[in-house]
Design a protein around this motif. Structure first.
Motif, PDB file in Angstrom:
ATOM      1  N   SER A   1     -36.137  51.125 103.886  1.00 19.56           N
ATOM      2  CA  SER A   1     -36.675  52.436 104.237  1.00 19.56           C
ATOM      3  C   SER A   1     -38.092  52.496 103.683  1.00 19.56           C
ATOM      4  CB  SER A   1     -35.819  53.554 103.619  1.00 19.56           C
ATOM      5  OG  SER A   1     -35.980  53.579 102.207  1.00 19.56           O
TER       6      SER A   1
ATOM      7  N   GLN B   1     -25.295  59.199 108.585  1.00 19.64           N
ATOM      8  CA  GLN B   1     -25.864  59.815 109.779  1.00 19.64           C
ATOM      9  C   GLN B   1     -25.867  58.842 110.952  1.00 19.64           C
ATOM     10  OE1 GLN B   1     -29.693  60.948 108.230  1.00 19.64           O
ATOM     11  NE2 GLN B   1     -28.995  62.972 107.559  1.00 19.64           N
ATOM     12  N   ILE B   2     -26.259  57.601 110.679  1.00 20.24           N
ATOM     13  CA  ILE B   2     -26.317  56.581 111.740  1.00 20.24           C
ATOM     14  C   ILE B   2     -24.931  56.363 112.350  1.00 20.24           C
ATOM     15  CG2 ILE B   2     -26.674  54.111 112.171  1.00 20.24           C
ATOM     16  CD1 ILE B   2     -28.913  54.228 110.021  1.00 20.24           C
TER      17      ILE B   2
ATOM     18  N   ILE C   1     -32.283  51.903 102.795  1.00 19.77           N
ATOM     19  CA  ILE C   1     -31.785  53.150 103.357  1.00 19.77           C
ATOM     20  C   ILE C   1     -30.748  53.750 102.415  1.00 19.77           C
ATOM     21  CG2 ILE C   1     -32.225  52.482 105.745  1.00 19.77           C
ATOM     22  CD1 ILE C   1     -29.204  52.029 106.061  1.00 19.77           C
ATOM     23  N   SER C   2     -30.651  55.045 102.433  1.00 19.32           N
ATOM     24  CA  SER C   2     -29.712  55.737 101.556  1.00 19.32           C
ATOM     25  C   SER C   2     -28.330  55.771 102.196  1.00 19.32           C
ATOM     26  CB  SER C   2     -30.182  57.167 101.306  1.00 19.32           C
ATOM     27  OG  SER C   2     -30.134  57.920 102.518  1.00 19.32           O
ATOM     28  N   ARG C   3     -27.334  56.070 101.373  1.00 18.91           N
ATOM     29  CA  ARG C   3     -25.986  56.220 101.915  1.00 18.91           C
ATOM     30  C   ARG C   3     -25.923  57.417 102.857  1.00 18.91           C
ATOM     31  NH1 ARG C   3     -21.144  55.523  97.845  1.00 18.91           N
ATOM     32  NH2 ARG C   3     -21.689  57.666  97.359  1.00 18.91           N
ATOM     33  N   VAL C   4     -26.720  58.440 102.566  1.00 19.95           N
ATOM     34  CA  VAL C   4     -26.751  59.615 103.446  1.00 19.95           C
ATOM     35  C   VAL C   4     -27.224  59.213 104.839  1.00 19.95           C
ATOM     36  CG1 VAL C   4     -27.846  61.848 103.864  1.00 19.95           C
ATOM     37  CG2 VAL C   4     -27.117  61.230 101.549  1.00 19.95           C
ATOM     38  N   ARG C   5     -28.294  58.418 104.907  1.00 18.46           N
ATOM     39  CA  ARG C   5     -28.808  57.974 106.203  1.00 18.46           C
ATOM     40  C   ARG C   5     -27.801  57.073 106.905  1.00 18.46           C
ATOM     41  NH1 ARG C   5     -30.167  58.968 110.720  1.00 18.46           N
ATOM     42  NH2 ARG C   5     -31.494  57.496 111.865  1.00 18.46           N
TER      43      ARG C   5
ATOM     44  N   SER D   1     -33.582  50.044 116.581  1.00 16.91           N
ATOM     45  CA  SER D   1     -32.485  50.905 116.115  1.00 16.91           C
ATOM     46  C   SER D   1     -31.132  50.378 116.566  1.00 16.91           C
ATOM     47  CB  SER D   1     -32.688  52.338 116.605  1.00 16.91           C
ATOM     48  OG  SER D   1     -32.727  52.383 118.031  1.00 16.91           O
TER      49      SER D   1
ATOM     50  N   GLU E   1     -22.303  63.315 102.461  1.00 18.73           N
ATOM     51  CA  GLU E   1     -21.456  62.282 103.048  1.00 18.73           C
ATOM     52  C   GLU E   1     -20.163  62.828 103.631  1.00 18.73           C
ATOM     53  OE1 GLU E   1     -20.845  59.153 100.265  1.00 18.73           O
ATOM     54  OE2 GLU E   1     -22.976  58.812  99.937  1.00 18.73           O
TER      55      GLU E   1
ATOM     56  N   GLU F   1     -23.734  59.535 114.341  1.00 18.85           N
ATOM     57  CA  GLU F   1     -24.465  59.677 115.598  1.00 18.85           C
ATOM     58  C   GLU F   1     -23.921  58.704 116.643  1.00 18.85           C
ATOM     59  OE1 GLU F   1     -28.462  58.968 114.385  1.00 18.85           O
ATOM     60  OE2 GLU F   1     -28.683  60.933 113.397  1.00 18.85           O
TER      61      GLU F   1
END
Length: 298
Positions: A207, A219-220, A212-216, A132, A18, A223
């Motif tokens: 997911s 990333q979102i 969804i994970s906090r990591v994903r 998305s 993170e 990005e």
């Protein structure tokens, strides 16, 4: 593996995923936490305030800069434990503070926020709307529009926003529930995204293995920031939460109301935002205080 070892490992994984900390910084965190854990016989994660306050005697021979770094490492570790629900209280206020002032939270300007949402509006204006993009719009509206924590957002049930209810019931830190107002725009964004989600899904942001994970989530967000011309290093779900709070305060929000919206149990946690908008506060005194209208030199 002891509780401390397991929790320290999970904390370090979070820092990499993170916060994107460097290998050197990660090593410093690990060393500080493992040394503190050894002092407490492997029970650092459950230590109370009285025990934590005794660290000063163990660190007496160290330089102030080293004590400050160790305190910072432990403070962040305890914050992680509370955030993730591994303990209900944060004893880090008992840690030594050798001449340090509390740092201000990172935030984003109004212009940066506008650029993030302008890009979303452009993407949603292209037919057909991609799943998305619908998901991104819902995520951004909830993070910046309602100040949700990352952990709160990813765990939202699909049924959390239904009909015309203007609020969410959020279960935050320590399993405490609070009402979070949701704007019409946010409800519209969520409804648009929900059309892409299987009605049988439990989670609003699913997911393959759950939500969804906090990591994903990080990333979102990063990005999207890069696409909007904003450095990914400047943004995270927590930065959007800070922007929510800062911009509300700038708009004249009451500090107690802000405390409720953010789910802070202690007003002192919310008061850090009073240091951010110093320009507006100075103007307020100059323009509204009776002495601000009097020329004492006459």
């Amino acid at each position: 593996m002891s509780d401390d070892a397991n929790l320290i490992e999970r904390f370090l994984e979070m820092l990499v995923a993170e916060a994107g900390v460097s290998r050197h910084t990660l090593s410093a965190y690990q060393t500080d936490l493992e040394q503190a854990s050894a002092i407490f016989g492997g029970r650092l994660s459950s230590a109370d305030r009285d025990a934590i306050s005794r660290l000063s005697s163990h660190w007496r021979a160290l330089q102030n800069s080293t004590v400050a770094r160790k305190s910072s490492s432990l403070r962040r570790f305890f914050g992680f434990l509370v955030e993730e629900g591994f303990r209900d209280d944060d004893p880090s206020d008992a840690l030594p503070r050798p001449g340090l002032s509390r740092s201000l939270p990172k935030t984003l300007s109004h212009a940066e926020i506008a650029s993030l949402f302008q890009l979303i509006a452009e993407d949603l204006g292209r037919a057909p709307v991609k799943a998305s993009m619908a998901r991104l719009a819902a995520i951004m509206e909830l993070l910046y529009g309602s100040g949700l924590r990352a952990s709160e957002l990813v765990a939202l049930p699909r049924s959390s926003i239904t009909g015309d209810k203007p609020f969410l019931i959020i279960k935050g830190k320590g399993d405490k529930e609070r009402l979070v107002p949701i704007s019409q725009q946010a409800r519209s964004a969520v409804r648009r995204w929900a059309e892409f989600v299987d009605p049988q899904e439990k989670w609003l942001f699913p997911s393959r293995t759950g939500h969804i994970s906090r990591v994903r989530l990080f990333q979102i967000i990063k990005e999207h920031a890069a696409r909007a011309g904003i450095s990914p290093a400047k943004i995270s779900p927590h930065v959007l939460r800070h922007a929510f709070a800062t911009h509300l305060l700038e708009g004249g929000a009451d500090l107690r109301a802000l405390q409720t919206l953010l789910g802070h149990s202690d007003i002192s946690t919310t008061q850090i935002y009073t240091h951010i908008d110093s320009t507006r506060l100075v103007e307020l005194v100059n323009n509204r205080h009776p002495l601000g209208q009097v020329d004492l030199a006459r």
